[in-house]
Every structure is written in C-alpha cells, then in structure tokens.
Design an enzyme around this catalytic site. Structure first.
Site, PDB file in Angstrom:
ATOM      1  N   HIS A   1      42.194  46.773  39.074  1.00  0.00           N
ATOM      2  CA  HIS A   1      42.360  46.225  37.718  1.00  0.00           C
ATOM      3  C   HIS A   1      41.091  46.404  36.866  1.00  0.00           C
ATOM      4  O   HIS A   1      41.131  46.989  35.777  1.00  0.00           O
ATOM      5  CB  HIS A   1      42.642  44.715  37.795  1.00  0.00           C
ATOM      6  CG  HIS A   1      43.818  44.330  38.618  1.00  0.00           C
ATOM      7  ND1 HIS A   1      45.107  44.412  38.155  1.00  0.00           N
ATOM      8  CD2 HIS A   1      43.898  43.821  39.871  1.00  0.00           C
ATOM      9  CE1 HIS A   1      45.939  43.966  39.088  1.00  0.00           C
ATOM     10  NE2 HIS A   1      45.236  43.620  40.132  1.00  0.00           N
TER      11      HIS A   1
ATOM     12  N   ASP B   1      33.565  38.149  37.603  1.00  0.00           N
ATOM     13  CA  ASP B   1      33.701  37.182  38.715  1.00  0.00           C
ATOM     14  C   ASP B   1      33.833  37.925  40.048  1.00  0.00           C
ATOM     15  O   ASP B   1      34.835  37.804  40.727  1.00  0.00           O
ATOM     16  CB  ASP B   1      34.924  36.259  38.483  1.00  0.00           C
ATOM     17  CG  ASP B   1      36.242  37.021  38.381  1.00  0.00           C
ATOM     18  OD1 ASP B   1      36.218  38.241  38.088  1.00  0.00           O
ATOM     19  OD2 ASP B   1      37.300  36.410  38.627  1.00  0.00           O
TER      20      ASP B   1
HETATM   21  C1  BDR Z   1      42.253  40.093  37.820  1.00  0.00           C
HETATM   22  O1  BDR Z   1      42.152  38.908  38.602  1.00  0.00           O
HETATM   23  C2  BDR Z   1      41.109  39.030  39.542  1.00  0.00           C
HETATM   24  O2  BDR Z   1      41.567  38.668  40.811  1.00  0.00           O
HETATM   25  C3  BDR Z   1      40.664  40.454  39.514  1.00  0.00           C
HETATM   26  O3  BDR Z   1      39.273  40.571  39.731  1.00  0.00           O
HETATM   27  C4  BDR Z   1      41.039  40.941  38.134  1.00  0.00           C
HETATM   28  O4  BDR Z   1      40.013  40.682  37.202  1.00  0.00           O
HETATM   29  C5  BDR Z   1      43.579  40.771  38.102  1.00  0.00           C
HETATM   30  O5  BDR Z   1      44.644  39.929  37.816  1.00  0.00           O
HETATM   31 CA    CA Z   2      37.722  40.142  37.933  1.00  0.00          CA
END
Ligand code: BDR
Ligand code: CA
Length: 317
Positions: A238, A8
C-alpha cells in the site's frame, strides 16, 4: 521533491522508505511517527532504524499517541510485535527529536511555504493536529499524498473502512475537509490492484545485499499474514504505491471528488463517502461534502511499471 513523511512503520511503510531512498529526485526532509500499525513511540524507533538502513539522515519526531476520539488500536497482527515482521533488530543509533510531529510539520511548512510535499502513510492524526495548530497549512504545503481509504472497493480492516482511516476517522475527515488544494488519495482502490504474488516475491527472494535481505525478512512475515488471510502467498504494498504516485503522478489515473468520512455509523465508522453518481446537471446535487475542495482519488494504476520500480528499489545495495 522535498518531502515530509508521516508514517507508522509498519512493513509496507518500510518498503515506502526503501523506495524513496532509491529515488534520486526525492529528499526526505523530516519524518513524523504516528500511532497505527504500532504505538507512535515504537513507530518513531522503527523510522529511525529504517532511515539508518538506507543511509538517510533526517529528524524523526514522535507524533500522536492516540486517535482524536477513540481508544488506541494497533495492528501487530499484521505487522508483527515489533512492527517490522520480527526484523527490527537492535535499537537505532539515533534518537527522536524533542518536538512533536505536528509541531515539526507546522514549523517546516511555515519556513518553506509552497515548497514541501507531505506524504502521509498512517492515520491522519498528526496532520489534523497540524491543521488545528495552523489553519493555513493547506496553503503552506506544495501538495499532499495520502495512503488511505477505499472509495470504490470494500475496506480491509472492516468491510467498509480502510485501516488508516478506521484508526482515526475524525482526523481523516478533518484533513479531507481542510481545503488542501492538491491532495491525492491513494486508497485500496489502487493499492489492491498491485497485490504481488509468487512471481514477484521470488524475484525479490533471489536478490542479495543488505536492503534485499531486510526486505525478504519483512516479506516472509507479511506474505505469511496474507497467505493465512487469502489462501495464497501474496501481499499488498500500500504505502510504497502512495510514494510512487507522489513522485510519478502519471502512474495513476485520478478522478476529482469531494470526500467525507463516516464517523457515526454503527458498522461503517471510517468509511469514505463519495458522490459517484454521474449526473447530466448538478443543479439539485445534495451530497455530504458537496461544498468541500475536491481531492484526486486514484482509480487506475500502471501495475507493471510500479512493480518494476519497487524491484529496482530493493536491488540497491
Ligand atoms: C494501511 O494500513 C497500514 O496497515 C498500512 O501500513 C497502510 O498504511 C493499509 O490499509
Ligand atoms: Ca502505514
């Protein structure tokens, strides 16, 4: 490793794609977009833009527009209105394919049983839909790596839940209960250990080239959000950590446990429930999900090795 990417984008998703593009042993076979940081159609446009930036040609399928059982909620406040911190630029040259992301995943998994690794970097809606379409999906994939959840640490989007799981708790629970024999969860437990500060950001800031300049634009926005939140210039990568653990499993230390996702708590929807008791014998274990296939929960990570790998990936011109 032949990879199906579900994503995403999303600033840290963008870094995951840059990271994968720099690894000789990684081949992105196909991409599915999902609602999450931005709506699924925009996530697909961004995935196309990012693949073009790193010169990768792979089909991009638009995925689920909505979570399974709650209204759409996106995170432009973190990733910018365009999902890429204002760096999206012109429309991509390519177009999404006609098939949906869940259908694409099922078709490819059936075509190459046991060969493909799934890397899921957003809410798990497409993967849940794929399991509903093909209940044998767990047997058809080689392995699965998911960025999501917070097992031993607080959440990020709420005190209890991590954003990807919070954006579709029913899907996360369905996937974690589907019986995937080799599923690794890269959650906030490890991603937050890799939070980068001024030193790493400045090192990237000194790099030149198309990818580095794009990365610096993303980081300006993303570190700006973290600065306002935590009072110092920093950010957490992340999704790239999940990509790195997928390619280099020894980067993380894991513990196996079955997991359930809270769906009915008034304040705790999306929280990961894990039985972390250490018991001398298990004859009287009563725990949610005790009958589920355990997943590998990443608990420790080699931070310097990961950050060096990330820097090397951004250096590629
Ligand atoms: C996850 O949430 C999204 O905002 C980031 O892309 C990552 O996949 C981190 O909590
Ligand atoms: Ca993500």
């Amino acid at each position: 490793m032949r990879i199906i990417l579900d994503t995403d984008p999303g600033v840290d998703d963008a870094f995951a794609i840059m990271y994968l593009a720099a690894q000789e042993d990684a081949e992105i076979v196909a991409v599915g977009s999902v609602h999450g940081n931005v709506p699924a159609p925009l996530a697909a446009q961004n995935a196309l833009r990012l693949l073009e930036l790193v010169d990768i040609s792979a089909p991009v399928a638009i995925g689920a527009a909505l979570p399974l059982a709650q209204p759409l909620q996106t995170a432009e406040f973190v990733h910018g209105a365009d999902g890429l911190g204002g760096m999206a630029g012109p429309a991509p040259r390519g177009k999404p394919v006609a098939e949906s992301a869940a259908e694409q995943l099922v078709r490819l998994a059936r075509a190459e049983p046991g060969q493909l690794t799934l890397l899921a970097l957003g809410p798990l809606t497409n993967i849940a839909l794929a399991v509903l379409l093909e209940p044998d999906l767990p047997k058809l994939l080689r392995s699965v790596v998911v960025m999501g959840g917070a097992v031993t640490v607080p959440g990020n989007i709420t005190p209890y839940a991590e954003a990807n799981f919070f954006h579709d708790p029913e899907a996360a629970d369905l996937v974690l209960g589907a019986g995937f024999p080799d599923l690794t969860l890269v959650g906030l437990d490890v991603t937050e250990q890799t939070q980068v500060g001024e030193e790493w950001l400045s090192a990237v800031g000194e790099l030149r080239g198309r990818r580095a300049e794009f990365a610096n634009g993303l980081l300006d926005h993303y570190a700006g959000f973290y600065s306002r939140m935590f009072g110092r210039r920093s950010c957490t990568l992340h999704d790239p950590l999940a990509a790195a653990v997928m390619l280099d499993p020894k980067l993380a230390g894991c513990r196996e446990m079955p997991l359930v996702i809270e769906r009915t708590g008034t304040h705790t929807r999306g929280q990961v429930l894990a039985d972390r008791r250490v018991l001398a014998n298990d004859t009287h274990i009563v725990a949610a999900g005790a009958d589920r296939t355990p997943v590998k929960v990443a608990e420790t990570v080699d931070v310097p090795r990961f950050l060096e790998q990330m820097l090397d990936a951004v250096k590629v011109r």
